[in-house]
Design a protein around this motif. Structure first.
Motif, mmCIF file in Angstrom:
data_model
loop_
_atom_site.group_PDB
_atom_site.id
_atom_site.type_symbol
_atom_site.label_atom_id
_atom_site.label_comp_id
_atom_site.label_asym_id
_atom_site.label_seq_id
_atom_site.Cartn_x
_atom_site.Cartn_y
_atom_site.Cartn_z
ATOM 1 N N ARG A 66 0.810 -1.226 0.000
ATOM 2 C CA ARG A 66 0.000 0.000 0.000
ATOM 3 C C ARG A 66 0.840 1.272 0.000
ATOM 4 N NH1 ARG A 66 -4.773 -0.798 4.414
ATOM 5 N NH2 ARG A 66 -5.586 -2.768 3.637
ATOM 6 N N ILE A 67 2.105 1.162 0.392
ATOM 7 C CA ILE A 67 2.960 2.349 0.478
ATOM 8 C C ILE A 67 3.003 3.079 -0.859
ATOM 9 C CG2 ILE A 67 5.348 3.120 0.754
ATOM 10 C CD1 ILE A 67 5.652 1.112 2.979
ATOM 11 N N GLU A 68 3.119 2.336 -1.919
ATOM 12 C CA GLU A 68 3.163 2.949 -3.253
ATOM 13 C C GLU A 68 1.918 2.604 -4.063
ATOM 14 O OE1 GLU A 68 6.776 1.786 -5.112
ATOM 15 O OE2 GLU A 68 8.014 2.866 -3.682
ATOM 16 N N ASP A 69 0.833 2.285 -3.384
ATOM 17 C CA ASP A 69 -0.418 1.890 -4.039
ATOM 18 C C ASP A 69 -0.193 0.759 -5.027
ATOM 19 O OD1 ASP A 69 -1.996 3.692 -2.632
ATOM 20 O OD2 ASP A 69 -1.555 5.299 -4.049
ATOM 21 N N ASP A 70 0.701 -0.144 -4.661
ATOM 22 C CA ASP A 70 0.991 -1.316 -5.478
ATOM 23 C C ASP A 70 0.152 -2.461 -4.929
ATOM 24 O OD1 ASP A 70 2.025 -3.255 -7.087
ATOM 25 O OD2 ASP A 70 3.982 -3.327 -6.121
ATOM 26 N N HIS A 71 -0.850 -2.880 -5.662
ATOM 27 C CA HIS A 71 -1.777 -3.898 -5.173
ATOM 28 C C HIS A 71 -1.389 -5.276 -5.674
ATOM 29 C CE1 HIS A 71 -4.264 -0.759 -3.568
ATOM 30 N NE2 HIS A 71 -4.223 -0.146 -4.732
ATOM 31 N N GLY A 72 -0.275 -5.738 -5.234
ATOM 32 C CA GLY A 72 0.166 -7.074 -5.618
ATOM 33 C C GLY A 72 1.658 -7.126 -5.785
ATOM 34 N N GLY A 73 2.134 -8.272 -6.097
ATOM 35 C CA GLY A 73 3.566 -8.447 -6.267
ATOM 36 C C GLY A 73 4.209 -8.969 -5.002
ATOM 37 N N ASP A 74 5.287 -9.664 -5.181
ATOM 38 C CA ASP A 74 6.014 -10.245 -4.064
ATOM 39 C C ASP A 74 6.815 -9.147 -3.369
ATOM 40 O OD1 ASP A 74 7.182 -12.005 -2.315
ATOM 41 O OD2 ASP A 74 8.637 -12.755 -3.765
ATOM 42 N N ILE A 75 6.556 -8.967 -2.090
ATOM 43 C CA ILE A 75 7.213 -7.896 -1.342
ATOM 44 C C ILE A 75 8.706 -8.166 -1.194
ATOM 45 C CG2 ILE A 75 6.769 -8.833 0.959
ATOM 46 C CD1 ILE A 75 6.657 -5.130 -0.103
ATOM 47 N N ILE A 76 9.098 -9.418 -1.082
ATOM 48 C CA ILE A 76 10.522 -9.736 -0.954
ATOM 49 C C ILE A 76 11.269 -9.329 -2.218
ATOM 50 C CG2 ILE A 76 12.193 -11.620 -0.740
ATOM 51 C CD1 ILE A 76 10.259 -12.930 1.229
ATOM 52 N N LYS A 77 10.684 -9.597 -3.356
ATOM 53 C CA LYS A 77 11.306 -9.203 -4.631
ATOM 54 C C LYS A 77 11.450 -7.675 -4.706
ATOM 55 C CE LYS A 77 10.793 -9.850 -9.593
ATOM 56 N NZ LYS A 77 9.974 -10.420 -10.662
ATOM 57 N N LYS A 78 10.436 -6.970 -4.230
ATOM 58 C CA LYS A 78 10.493 -5.511 -4.229
ATOM 59 C C LYS A 78 11.572 -5.002 -3.285
ATOM 60 C CE LYS A 78 6.701 -3.046 -4.232
ATOM 61 N NZ LYS A 78 5.470 -2.398 -3.787
ATOM 62 N N LEU A 79 11.678 -5.592 -2.095
ATOM 63 C CA LEU A 79 12.659 -5.142 -1.110
ATOM 64 C C LEU A 79 14.089 -5.349 -1.583
ATOM 65 C CD1 LEU A 79 10.995 -6.402 2.183
ATOM 66 C CD2 LEU A 79 11.192 -4.034 1.408
ATOM 67 N N VAL A 80 14.329 -6.423 -2.299
ATOM 68 C CA VAL A 80 15.673 -6.710 -2.797
ATOM 69 C C VAL A 80 16.126 -5.653 -3.797
ATOM 70 C CG1 VAL A 80 17.007 -8.378 -4.160
ATOM 71 C CG2 VAL A 80 15.508 -9.176 -2.350
ATOM 72 N N THR A 81 15.197 -5.083 -4.538
ATOM 73 C CA THR A 81 15.557 -4.114 -5.579
ATOM 74 C C THR A 81 15.644 -2.676 -5.079
ATOM 75 O OG1 THR A 81 13.248 -3.821 -6.243
ATOM 76 C CG2 THR A 81 14.515 -5.553 -7.356
ATOM 77 N N LEU A 82 15.272 -2.431 -3.836
ATOM 78 C CA LEU A 82 15.269 -1.065 -3.308
ATOM 79 C C LEU A 82 16.668 -0.583 -2.952
ATOM 80 C CD1 LEU A 82 12.229 -1.194 -0.864
ATOM 81 C CD2 LEU A 82 12.334 0.019 -3.044
ATOM 82 N N ASP A 83 16.843 0.743 -2.993
ATOM 83 C CA ASP A 83 18.073 1.323 -2.489
ATOM 84 C C ASP A 83 17.959 1.437 -0.963
ATOM 85 O OD1 ASP A 83 16.225 3.340 -2.254
ATOM 86 O OD2 ASP A 83 17.428 4.866 -3.252
ATOM 87 N N ASN A 84 19.007 1.889 -0.299
ATOM 88 C CA ASN A 84 19.024 1.932 1.161
ATOM 89 C C ASN A 84 17.930 2.801 1.751
ATOM 90 O OD1 ASN A 84 21.144 0.174 1.403
ATOM 91 N ND2 ASN A 84 22.708 1.779 1.553
ATOM 92 N N SER A 85 17.683 3.962 1.161
ATOM 93 C CA SER A 85 16.659 4.847 1.726
ATOM 94 C C SER A 85 15.260 4.253 1.561
ATOM 95 C CB SER A 85 16.735 6.242 1.092
ATOM 96 O OG SER A 85 16.501 6.173 -0.299
ATOM 97 N N GLY A 86 15.002 3.622 0.448
ATOM 98 C CA GLY A 86 13.708 2.972 0.234
ATOM 99 C C GLY A 86 13.508 1.805 1.182
ATOM 100 N N TYR A 87 14.551 1.018 1.364
ATOM 101 C CA TYR A 87 14.488 -0.119 2.283
ATOM 102 C C TYR A 87 14.243 0.359 3.714
ATOM 103 C CZ TYR A 87 15.760 -4.447 4.675
ATOM 104 O OH TYR A 87 15.748 -5.560 5.467
ATOM 105 N N TYR A 88 14.879 1.460 4.078
ATOM 106 C CA TYR A 88 14.695 2.036 5.410
ATOM 107 C C TYR A 88 13.240 2.454 5.620
ATOM 108 C CZ TYR A 88 15.196 5.223 9.361
ATOM 109 O OH TYR A 88 15.057 5.851 10.568
ATOM 110 N N ILE A 89 12.637 3.073 4.619
ATOM 111 C CA ILE A 89 11.236 3.503 4.716
ATOM 112 C C ILE A 89 10.322 2.300 4.918
ATOM 113 C CG2 ILE A 89 9.321 4.493 3.387
ATOM 114 C CD1 ILE A 89 11.449 6.426 2.166
ATOM 115 N N TYR A 90 10.539 1.254 4.138
ATOM 116 C CA TYR A 90 9.724 0.043 4.279
ATOM 117 C C TYR A 90 9.927 -0.612 5.650
ATOM 118 C CZ TYR A 90 7.934 -0.196 -0.488
ATOM 119 O OH TYR A 90 7.245 0.040 -1.650
ATOM 120 N N THR A 91 11.158 -0.608 6.131
ATOM 121 C CA THR A 91 11.441 -1.193 7.436
ATOM 122 C C THR A 91 10.744 -0.422 8.540
ATOM 123 O OG1 THR A 91 13.580 -2.010 6.674
ATOM 124 C CG2 THR A 91 13.275 -1.834 9.050
#
Length: 132
Positions: A85-110
């Protein structure tokens, strides 16, 4: 709307989402007292697991423990749904998304995962009796 109002609104959304999800879990006819105790225990540990081990490691741990329809499958789907919901993304594997994030994006999700898991902890402690 100022920033303080947005933060309060987001916090209310976290509270409502966690309350509704736990309420649905408790009303599930396949759930017994043992599952409820384990859910309470998992919810109590979740914020600390994320903080100490990192979001990606925690989600992988939860996914590993998921064997169908148990408390881990519920937790994983709840966290995944909220983080999507953070980016209004309604689907997709969250682990796959987290692996592709940069440090600041990963920090926000964490940080967001910790915030929602704190609400799961609060609601689980209040909704699930300790000595069932």
């Amino acid at each position: 709307m100022d920033n303080k109002s947005r933060i309060i609104d987001l916090n209310r959304k976290r509270a409502i989402t966690s309350y509704i999800n736990l309420k649905r879990f408790l009303k599930d006819c396949n759930i017994n007292d043992n599952n409820k105790k384990r859910m309470r225990s998992c919810c109590r540990k979740l914020p600390l697991l994320i903080k100490n081990n990192g979001l990606l490691n925690t989600l992988n741990f939860i996914k590993e423990k998921d064997n169908g329809k148990n408390e881990f499958s519920y937790l994983y789907s709840w966290i995944e749904d909220w983080l999507n919901r953070i980016e209004d993304d309604h689907g997709g594997d969250i682990i796959k998304k987290l692996v592709t994030l940069d440090n600041s994006g990963y920090y926000i999700y964490t940080k967001e995962a910790i915030q929602i898991s704190i609400w799961y902890k609060r609601h689980a402690e209040s909704m699930i009796a300790e000595a069932m």
